[in-house]
Design a protein around this motif. Structure first.
Motif, PDB file in Angstrom:
ATOM      1  N   GLN A  50       0.844  -1.204   0.000  1.00  0.00           N
ATOM      2  CA  GLN A  50       0.000   0.000   0.000  1.00  0.00           C
ATOM      3  C   GLN A  50       0.878   1.252   0.000  1.00  0.00           C
ATOM      4  OE1 GLN A  50      -3.399  -0.160   2.846  1.00  0.00           O
ATOM      5  NE2 GLN A  50      -2.670  -2.224   3.257  1.00  0.00           N
ATOM      6  N   CYS A 110      -3.923   0.803  -6.425  1.00  0.00           N
ATOM      7  CA  CYS A 110      -3.871  -0.370  -5.552  1.00  0.00           C
ATOM      8  C   CYS A 110      -5.262  -0.649  -4.998  1.00  0.00           C
ATOM      9  CB  CYS A 110      -2.895  -0.081  -4.404  1.00  0.00           C
ATOM     10  SG  CYS A 110      -2.702  -1.435  -3.227  1.00  0.00           S
ATOM     11  N   ASN A 122      -4.715   4.326  -3.312  1.00  0.00           N
ATOM     12  CA  ASN A 122      -5.163   3.082  -2.674  1.00  0.00           C
ATOM     13  C   ASN A 122      -6.655   3.159  -2.357  1.00  0.00           C
ATOM     14  OD1 ASN A 122      -5.072   0.597  -1.368  1.00  0.00           O
ATOM     15  ND2 ASN A 122      -4.369   1.459   0.566  1.00  0.00           N
TER      16      ASN A 122
END
Ligand code: UD1
Length: 359
Positions: free
Chosen positions: A285, A295, A313
């Motif tokens: 991450q 991500c 993320n």
């Protein structure tokens, strides 16, 4: 000469220790490396020592795998004589693995000074073994070395006084920035037969995801969905490989390439050129945020809130539907040409600040 005794045991510890061994120090310092042996496979340990150019550990306890009680208990017993023998000025522990908690507990009870690197990071999910390790290690440590302001606030909320908290930044970023050029030079995507910018990298190893057959099957189905659009390289942790076998899920990820874990440089080389990462790893991450790679984190929460705020993320439920929807959103978004701004002190100089405090 001040003596720092570093206790490491699992894959994510090695890359957090590496920059501290190399950073400029205000005065000469002696480093002692103690490996608990929590991770012992060539791919989980040796490959990282090689890629990070780490000296061989001074001591390897060879503790190996086991239940949390058995593994942690063995470490408690075996670390004590090592701490006696070296009588270090500081015991330095990293992150949130069982080795971290064991070393902090032994050191503190012996009246030795313990410094915790990556202190204050919280998922607020006490069902995660890592969260228990984090909370307890921070209570024990003399010095909590945090990656940023959010972690500082978490520690204050838990009653840790300001004089034990130091904001130093994210040490994983030191390693990533130092080794990114060497990783890129390896040309890993081409070696693996995938085209730069047109493949996904996946990793899962958290107990919450891989120890439950239904959840693991859904994650594999999610990867199979992605694999219909682009190649998926799934770097399979030994624990996950075992569970796939135990649950008979070998055929549940058609089109997905199930590969063994790779070393640090190969991982970074692959991730940097990926279109997408699907993971439950804490480190990935952070790394995707620095590299500007989208991500999807298959978890209900994250201890790395900065990575969500940066926009790279996002959290997804471990279901086929959630992964399918999130994948469609990532595909629809135009990829930013530049990586997002880095959180303050995620600048590659964290190890230097840590040494300045300890030496
Ligand atoms: C540990 C950490 C986790 C970290 C992860 C990185 C704890 C509580 N968890 O999880 O926070 O993100 O490392 O990988 O410390 N195994 C092998 N070979 C090895 C190591 C493990 O085959 O070298 C297998 C064994 O079957 C073992 C299982 O993996 O029982 C789990 O290993 P363990 O060290 O207990 O936890 P991880 O899942 O690796």
């Amino acid at each position: 000469m001040p003596r720092l005794l570093h206790v490491v045991g699992a894959r994510p510890n090695f890359m957090k220790m590496a920059p501290i061994l190399r950073a400029p120090s205000p005065q000469p310092v002696e480093h002692v490396i103690v490996h608990t042996g929590q991770h012992y496979d060539a791919a989980m340990s040796d490959a990282f020592f090689r890629d990070l150019a780490l000296p061989a550990p001074d001591v390897n306890l060879g503790v190996g795998s086991g239940s949390h009680a058995a593994q942690t208990g063995r470490m408690l017993i075996d670390l004590e004589p090592v701490f006696d023998r070296y009588a270090p000025d500081w015991i330095v522990v990293y992150g949130d693995v069982n080795s971290t908690l064991a070393a902090a507990l032994v050191g503190q009870k012996k009246g030795m000074k313990v410094a915790h690197v990556e202190a204050g990071v919280r998922s607020f999910d006490r069902t995660m073994p890592e969260e228990v390790n984090r909370v307890l290690t921070d209570q024990l440590a003399e010095l909590c070395l945090t990656p940023g302001a959010a972690a500082d606030r978490n520690l204050r909320r838990e009653g840790i006084p300001d004089e034990r908290i130091r904001t130093v930044g994210n040490v994983m970023v030191d390693t990533l920035l130092a080794l990114r050029p060497s990783a890129a030079k390896l040309g890993v995507p081409a070696q693996m037969g995938v085209a730069s910018g047109d493949y996904a990298v996946a990793t899962f190893h958290r107990a919450g995801n891989v120890d439950d057959a239904v959840t693991l099957a859904a994650l594999l189905a999610g990867l199979a969905h992605v694999a219909r659009v682009m190649p998926v390289l799934f770097l399979v942790h030994p624990r996950t490989r075992q569970r796939i076998k135990d649950f008979g899920l070998e055929e549940k990820a058609p089109g997905v390439r199930l590969l063994n874990p790779v070393g640090y440089l190969e991982t970074v080389g692959l991730v940097e050129r990926a279109a997408l990462v699907v993971t439950d790893s804490g480190g990935l991450q952070v790394e995707t945020t620095i590299l500007g790679v989208p991500c999807l984190t298959a978890r209900p929460n994250t201890e790395w809130t900065e990575t969500i705020e940066s926009g790279t993320n996002r959290l997804v439920a471990p279901t086929l539907e959630a992964i399918t929807a999130a994948f469609a959103e990532v595909r629809a978004q135009k990829r930013a040409q530049v990586a997002p701004p880095r959180p303050p002190l995620w600048d590659g100089r964290t190890a230097e600040r840590i040494l300045a405090l300890l030496v």
